[in-house]
Design an enzyme around this catalytic site. Structure first.
Site, PDB file in Angstrom:
ATOM      1  N   SER A 182      10.159  -5.281   4.236  1.00  0.00           N
ATOM      2  CA  SER A 182       8.823  -5.865   4.005  1.00  0.00           C
ATOM      3  C   SER A 182       8.781  -7.386   4.119  1.00  0.00           C
ATOM      4  O   SER A 182       7.692  -7.969   4.130  1.00  0.00           O
ATOM      5  CB  SER A 182       8.300  -5.452   2.639  1.00  0.00           C
ATOM      6  OG  SER A 182       7.985  -4.089   2.661  1.00  0.00           O
ATOM      7  N   LYS A 220       6.664  -8.631   6.860  1.00  0.00           N
ATOM      8  CA  LYS A 220       5.207  -8.701   6.714  1.00  0.00           C
ATOM      9  C   LYS A 220       4.709 -10.154   6.625  1.00  0.00           C
ATOM     10  O   LYS A 220       3.554 -10.439   6.950  1.00  0.00           O
ATOM     11  CB  LYS A 220       4.776  -7.915   5.471  1.00  0.00           C
ATOM     12  CG  LYS A 220       5.101  -6.419   5.570  1.00  0.00           C
ATOM     13  CD  LYS A 220       4.882  -5.701   4.249  1.00  0.00           C
ATOM     14  CE  LYS A 220       5.264  -4.238   4.324  1.00  0.00           C
ATOM     15  NZ  LYS A 220       5.129  -3.558   3.017  1.00  0.00           N
ATOM     16  N   TYR A 272       5.352  -1.079  13.474  1.00  0.00           N
ATOM     17  CA  TYR A 272       5.570  -1.507  12.087  1.00  0.00           C
ATOM     18  C   TYR A 272       7.020  -1.230  11.659  1.00  0.00           C
ATOM     19  O   TYR A 272       7.693  -2.096  11.103  1.00  0.00           O
ATOM     20  CB  TYR A 272       4.558  -0.771  11.188  1.00  0.00           C
ATOM     21  CG  TYR A 272       4.844  -0.840   9.714  1.00  0.00           C
ATOM     22  CD1 TYR A 272       4.540  -1.986   8.976  1.00  0.00           C
ATOM     23  CD2 TYR A 272       5.424   0.233   9.050  1.00  0.00           C
ATOM     24  CE1 TYR A 272       4.811  -2.049   7.609  1.00  0.00           C
ATOM     25  CE2 TYR A 272       5.685   0.171   7.682  1.00  0.00           C
ATOM     26  CZ  TYR A 272       5.386  -0.960   6.973  1.00  0.00           C
ATOM     27  OH  TYR A 272       5.657  -1.031   5.628  1.00  0.00           O
ATOM     28  N   TYR A 320       4.323  -6.951  -4.902  1.00  0.00           N
ATOM     29  CA  TYR A 320       3.510  -5.778  -5.261  1.00  0.00           C
ATOM     30  C   TYR A 320       3.083  -5.838  -6.724  1.00  0.00           C
ATOM     31  O   TYR A 320       2.648  -6.885  -7.196  1.00  0.00           O
ATOM     32  CB  TYR A 320       4.275  -4.470  -4.926  1.00  0.00           C
ATOM     33  CG  TYR A 320       4.903  -4.556  -3.576  1.00  0.00           C
ATOM     34  CD1 TYR A 320       4.090  -4.604  -2.448  1.00  0.00           C
ATOM     35  CD2 TYR A 320       6.264  -4.661  -3.397  1.00  0.00           C
ATOM     36  CE1 TYR A 320       4.640  -4.732  -1.187  1.00  0.00           C
ATOM     37  CE2 TYR A 320       6.827  -4.789  -2.143  1.00  0.00           C
ATOM     38  CZ  TYR A 320       6.006  -4.823  -1.044  1.00  0.00           C
ATOM     39  OH  TYR A 320       6.542  -4.964   0.191  1.00  0.00           O
ATOM     40  N   VAL A 347      12.574  -3.737   0.686  1.00  0.00           N
ATOM     41  CA  VAL A 347      13.403  -2.687   0.066  1.00  0.00           C
ATOM     42  C   VAL A 347      14.849  -2.690   0.554  1.00  0.00           C
ATOM     43  O   VAL A 347      15.682  -1.993  -0.004  1.00  0.00           O
ATOM     44  CB  VAL A 347      12.858  -1.242   0.251  1.00  0.00           C
ATOM     45  CG1 VAL A 347      11.728  -0.937  -0.673  1.00  0.00           C
ATOM     46  CG2 VAL A 347      12.514  -0.946   1.688  1.00  0.00           C
TER      47      VAL A 347
END
Ligand code: DON
Length: 307
Positions: free
Chosen positions: A63, A66, A191, A243, A261
Site C-alpha cells: 500500500s 498508493k 493495482y 487506515y 502490509v
C-alpha cells in the site's frame, strides 16, 4: 545530531518486540517472509543516507505504492480527482466494503483499497491503456527513487490476483455506482502490479524527498507536483495513511506516513528528510508493529515531529 547512533539505539530497543506481530498471510509470497527482520533508513536533502539492519533487503511495498499513484492522479486530474473519491479518514479497515455501500460507491480516501483502486482506474483512463498506466507508475517510482533497477515481482502480483476476491468486489461495487471507468479485472491487475513493486528502506526513504520538499526533488531539482499538491498528499498521509490506526500513528509518531502490509512504512519530516522502516510482523490494523514503534522512538529521540 548523530543519526547513525540514534538508528543503532532504535534497532537495539525494538529487538524484544520483533515477535509480537503477525506477518500478512493472505498470499503465500508474503506469508513466507521472515518476521524477525528490521531495517530503517533516512535520506537527507543532500542525499546522505543513514541506515541500520536489513536496509538492502527488497520487500513488497504494497500500500505504500498508493502514495505514488495518488501523486500521479493528482498531477493529471487536480481537484477533479475528488469527484471520484474523498480525503477523509475512513475509521474502517483498509479493505472494508460496508462504508463503500453506504456512501454510494465513493471511497473515503485514496489510501483505503477502494480509493486506491479508483485512483488506478483514473490512471488507466488517463493513459488510455492498462499496460501503459502500469509502466508509467513504475517509471514514476524509479524516477523519484532515482533508481532504475526497481521492479514489480510477478509471482506476488499473480498470487494477489488469484486471491483478489475482495478487491475485485470493491471495484465491482464502485462500477455498480457508475464510479469506475474501465474493465474491473484489468484495473485490479494494474493495482496488484504496483502493490507488488519491491524496494528497500534506502530506496523508499529517498523516494519521500519530493514530499518533504514541496513537490520538488531536492537532489535532482525535478518538480513532480505543485507545493499545494504536496501539502495535500502529506495531509492525507497524516490523516489516512494508517487506515483505522491513523489517529494512533499521528498520536505516537507525529509525521505524515504510509504503511503497507509487506511491513514497510514511509514517513516525511518536512524540509529535512525522508524515512522508511521495514519489519514484516503487523499489528491488528495491518501496519508494521515494530516499524511504528521505531518511528515513535525516532521522533521522541530527535524531536522531529510536525507537532
Ligand atoms: O490490496 C491489498 O489488499 C494489498 N495488495 C495491499 C493492502 C495493504 O498494503 C494494506 N496496508 N496495510
Amino acid at each position: 545530531m548523530d543519526y547513525q547512533k540514534i538508528l543503532n539505539e532504535i534497532s537495539e530497543e525494538i529487538k524484544p518486540y520483533l515477535n509480537e506481530g503477525k506477518v500478512a498471510d493472505y498470499i503465500p509470497a508474503l506469508a513466507n517472509v521472515d518476521p524477525n527482520q528490521f531495517a530503517m533508513s533516512i535520506t537527507m536533502f543532500d542525499g546522505t543516507q543513514y541506515s541500520v539492519g536489513n536496509a538492502d533487503t527488497l520487500f513488497s511495498i504494497q500500500s505504500i505504492s498508493k502514495v505514488f499513484t495518488f501523486t500521479l492522479a493528482l498531477k493529471y486530474y487536480s481537484t477533479d480527482l475528488y469527484k471520484r473519491l474523498g480525503h477523509e479518514p475512513s475509521g474502517n479497515p483498509f479493505n472494508s466494503l460496508v462504508q463503500l455501500e453506504y456512501e454510494h460507491g465513493k471511497p473515503r480516501n485514496p489510501f483505503i483499497n477502494a480509493g486506491a483502486i479508483n485512483v488506478t482506474d483514473a490512471l488507466v483512463s488517463h493513459y488510455k491503456d492498462e499496460d501503459i498506466a502500469y509502466k508509467e507508475v513504475l517509471e514514476f517510482i524509479r524516477s523519484i527513487a532515482d533508481d532504475h533497477t526497481i521492479d514489480s515481482n510477478p509471482v506476488v502480483s499473480a498470487s494477489e490476483m488469484e486471491h483478489g476476491f475482495r478487491n475485485i468486489s470493491l471495484a465491482n461495487l464502485m462500477k455498480s455506482f457508475n464510479n469506475f471507468d474501465n474493465n474491473v479485472n484489468e484495473v485490479v491487475n494494474v493495482y496488484f502490479k504496483h502493490c507488488s513493486v519491491e524496494m528497500n528502506t534506502k530506496m523508499l526513504s529517498r523516494a519521500m524527498l519530493y514530499l518533504a520538499n514541496h513537490g520538488v526533488d531536492p537532489i535532482t531539482d525535478k518538480t513532480y507536483i505543485s507545493t499545494q499538491q504536496a501539502k495535500r498528499i502529506n495531509a492525507v498521509m497524516l490523516t489516512c495513511g494508517h487506515y483505522d490506526a491513523s489517529g494512533d500513528f499521528a498520536f505516537h509518531v507525529g509525521l505524515p506516513g504510509k504503511s503497507g502490509v509487506g511491513g514497510g512504512i514511509v514517513a516525511v519530516v518536512p524540509k529535512m528528510m525522508g524515512i522508511s522502516v521495514f519489519s514484516p510482523a503487523l499489528n491488528a490494523q495491518g501496519n508494521s508493529l515494530v516499524g511504528t514503534m521505531a518511528l515513535e522512538l525516532f521522533t521522541n529521540k530527535t524531536g522531529f515531529s510536525i507537532f
